[in-house]
Design a protein around this motif. Structure first.
Motif, PDB file in Angstrom:
ATOM      1  N   GLU A   1       1.101  -1.267   0.181  1.00  0.00           N
ATOM      2  CA  GLU A   1       0.486  -0.048  -0.113  1.00  0.00           C
ATOM      3  C   GLU A   1       0.849   0.928   0.290  1.00  0.00           C
ATOM      4  OE1 GLU A   1      -2.970   0.081   0.474  1.00  0.00           O
ATOM      5  OE2 GLU A   1      -4.272  -2.485   1.563  1.00  0.00           O
TER       6      GLU A   1
ATOM      7  N   ASN B   1       2.645   1.866  -3.601  1.00  0.00           N
ATOM      8  CA  ASN B   1       1.164   1.724  -3.937  1.00  0.00           C
ATOM      9  C   ASN B   1       0.849   2.868  -4.060  1.00  0.00           C
ATOM     10  OD1 ASN B   1       0.984   0.758  -6.715  1.00  0.00           O
ATOM     11  ND2 ASN B   1       0.128  -1.016  -4.726  1.00  0.00           N
ATOM     12  N   GLY B   2       0.891   3.401  -3.009  1.00  0.00           N
ATOM     13  CA  GLY B   2       0.284   4.663  -2.659  1.00  0.00           C
ATOM     14  C   GLY B   2      -0.980   5.118  -2.512  1.00  0.00           C
ATOM     15  N   THR B   3      -1.444   3.759  -2.233  1.00  0.00           N
ATOM     16  CA  THR B   3      -2.807   3.821  -2.094  1.00  0.00           C
ATOM     17  C   THR B   3      -3.032   3.683  -0.284  1.00  0.00           C
ATOM     18  OG1 THR B   3      -1.989   1.561  -2.154  1.00  0.00           O
ATOM     19  CG2 THR B   3      -3.731   2.095  -3.463  1.00  0.00           C
ATOM     20  N   LEU B   4      -1.957   3.519   0.101  1.00  0.00           N
ATOM     21  CA  LEU B   4      -2.298   3.836   1.306  1.00  0.00           C
ATOM     22  C   LEU B   4      -3.274   6.250   1.631  1.00  0.00           C
ATOM     23  CD1 LEU B   4      -1.710   2.555   4.516  1.00  0.00           C
ATOM     24  CD2 LEU B   4       0.352   3.884   4.641  1.00  0.00           C
TER      25      LEU B   4
END
Lengths: 335, 265
Positions: free
Chosen positions: B99, B102-105
């Protein structure tokens, strides 16, 4: 809808943004314009509640982004600089997941997801794995993710970066279509984007707000205002007073040219008035020599460059007009 | 209500991502292969438990009656416990590291979810995947125990497998925390593996030291409590120890994500 006051954030000793302030009215689109590294992303992240500010306050829909983070998070849609996508999910699965964690109720979820897909023109890609999408589609999925829960406030960090011109037009139209029902703040480093999409623009540079206004007003005020760059010999205090007395002259800046008897004058005029001949007359009559005189009119890019390359925090007309348009010399007198 | 829905949303997404991940299938395949080999070896090989008992009976030396099923369960789950320790780092490594990379955090952190809900959902997701790893193993065991005479009382294997799941949950929880410290899956896996080794070494050293250290370490040793449950020794303190490790992992994860946001540059 969005109120930002005295917002500062530093990473260690290095300040990323300092005393940033602006407001966005409900239904308005605010463009947040600045060169790369000016602090746009930092400001966006603070607004979204992702980063805490070092000092100052930011309120979204009346809630403080730090102390009432959950209330804010429920009301915003946020597209970060890099779209936060799971490459192993399908577009449809991903949007359903986002709708779920954003708290869209099970009954509305399908409708909302379908609407977001339709608004972002993703109908053909619903079953595609996100990892296989092109950059343009990824950006659009990112945008769909930000609007899927129909949030009152939408924060978009560089929404058109990496898109081709046609996609840029589509995204801009989409954003314009969202305005009214949504309050939108979008950051960009592309100047024309602001004048095309936004109701108001805040220009940020080196972490500080250097101007806030409607793009038309801002550009008109800065661009429309004429000026003259004059080089004279035998400068005196009297001349400055005489020049200031001419109708249409707004301000006179005096700058000595090193190693020369000449002086450079920056004369700023009101609006579209052109007191060029009066200025030339005044100079000659007061016994000074007129070496050079040309009309200055900064271009759009010049305004932006000037606002964002100057260390000075406040934009003044002089600063804007400092940049001269050398291609348009009106009058060159060289005795 | 929304909290449960949030946890469930994260749980679902996490579990789904394991079933879509090629690496998870490789890990599952290896786990099944090794646990299958161990199963057959322990039971049927020339050194296996059935031969052992048969030789004992043939030698004519009077021996106390042996509960073959019980001894098999002890040995088998002992090895599965070790195998689990190798598998856990591979399962938990991506939980947050992925996360972060990916930058999804940023999506999770700006959604109306608490760090706790995200951590708990993720832990439940990966634990559920681990439990599905156990299913083929359970089938083998069912077949073996069905043939046991006298029949195996269900409480003993149930408690043993509960122990295995609790052990996995505790290690996964700590692994999840370590995964939240880095953007790299590999580093997360190595850190978790080192932690598992340290826990094993602590357990071993504790046994060598003698009292009072042995008792003290046994109280907090995951491995010791796991052994107890596998042996069928049920003590509520074991549950508390596992619960504490699980809670510690979730707590540290939530804190680490909070701190990460404060430091982010």
């Amino acid at each position: 809808m969005i109120e930002v006051e005295h917002l500062s954030k530093s990473y260690g000793p290095h300040p990323a943004i300092e005393d940033v302030f602006f407001t966005v009215e409900p239904g308005e689109i605010l463009g947040f314009l600045g060169p790369n590294g000016a602090g746009k992303t930092t400001t966006m992240r603070i607004l979204s509640g992702y980063l805490p500010a070092s000092s100052g306050t930011a309120r979204v829909a009346g809630y403080d982004v730090h102390t009432q983070s959950m209330a804010v998070r429920q009301r915003i849609g946020y597209l970060p600089e890099n779209p936060p996508l799971y490459n192993d999910m399908t577009v449809l699965g991903y949007l359903h997941f986002v709708a779920r964690i954003k708290g869209v109720t099970a009954g509305d979820r399908r409708k909302q997801v379908d609407l977001a897909i339709q608004q972002c023109s993703l109908e053909t890609e619903t079953q595609t794995l996100i990892g296989r999408l092109s950059k343009g589609f990824r950006q659009r999925v990112g945008l769909a993710q930000a609007i899927v829960h129909n949030p009152p406030v939408i924060i978009l960090d560089e929404p058109t970066v990496g898109l081709d011109p046609r996609q840029i037009m589509e995204v801009r139209n989409l954003i314009k279509g969202l305005a009214g029902n949504h309050t939108i703040i979008l950051s960009t480093h592309i100047l024309p984007e602001v004048s095309m999409t936004c109701d108001r623009v805040a220009i940020i540079n080196h972490g500080k707000i250097v101007a806030t206004d409607a793009p038309d007003t801002l550009m008109e005020e800065l661009i429309g205002r004429l000026g003259y760059a004059v080089e004279v010999g035998g400068m005196s205090q009297l001349l400055t007073q005489k020049l200031m007395a001419i109708s249409g002259v707004r301000e006179v800046q005096v700058e000595e040219i090193p190693d020369s008897a000449h002086t450079r004058l920056q004369i700023t005029c009101h609006g579209e008035m052109e007191p060029g001949s009066a200025i030339a007359n005044a100079i000659i009559k007061s016994g000074c020599q007129l070496h050079e005189m040309r009309r200055t009119r900064p271009t759009l890019e010049d305004v932006f460059l000037e606002l964002t390359t100057e260390e000075e925090p406040l934009p003044t007309a002089e600063a804007a007009i400092d940049k001269t348009d050398a291609d348009d010399p009106e009058l060159i007198v060289d005795p | 209500m929304t909290l449960l829905a949030n946890i469930f949303a994260i749980f679902r997404k996490e579990l789904q991502s394991y079933f879509l991940s090629p690496l998870a299938y490789v890990v599952a395949g290896l786990f099944w292969l090794l646990s299958g080999i161990v199963f057959v070896y322990l039971l049927l090989s020339p050194n296996g438990i059935i031969q052992e008992v048969a030789i004992g009976e043939q030698s004519g030396i009077p021996m106390p009656p042996v509960d073959v099923a019980y001894i098999f369960l002890l040995r088998y789950l002992g090895i599965i416990g070790s195998l689990t320790s190798f598998v856990i780092p591979l399962l938990s490594m991506g939980l947050y590291a992925e996360e972060r990379r990916n930058g999804t955090l940023e999506l999770l952190a700006t959604s109306p979810l608490t760090n706790w809900a995200v951590a708990l959902g993720k832990l439940l997701g990966v634990l559920m995947f681990y439990i599905t790893l156990l299913i083929p193993m359970l089938v083998l065991e069912l077949v073996a125990f069905a043939a046991a005479d006298p029949p195996v009382p269900p409480a003993v294997p149930l408690l043993a497998h509960l122990g295995l799941i609790l052990l996995a949950a505790a290690l996964l929880s700590l692994g999840m925390f370590l995964s939240s410290l880095t953007q790299s899956n590999i580093i997360a896996a190595i850190l978790t593996f080192v932690l598992v080794l340290l826990l094993a070494i602590m357990d071993l050293v504790g046994r060598q030291l003698g009292q009072p250290f042995e008792g003290a370490i046994a109280h907090v040793s995951l491995i010791k409590h796991y052994e107890n449950l596998v042996q069928g020794i049920f003590d509520s303190s074991s549950l508390w120890v596992f619960a504490s490790y699980i809670f510690l992992g979730i707590f540290l994860t939530a804190q680490s994500i909070e701190i990460l946001r404060f430091q982010r540059s």
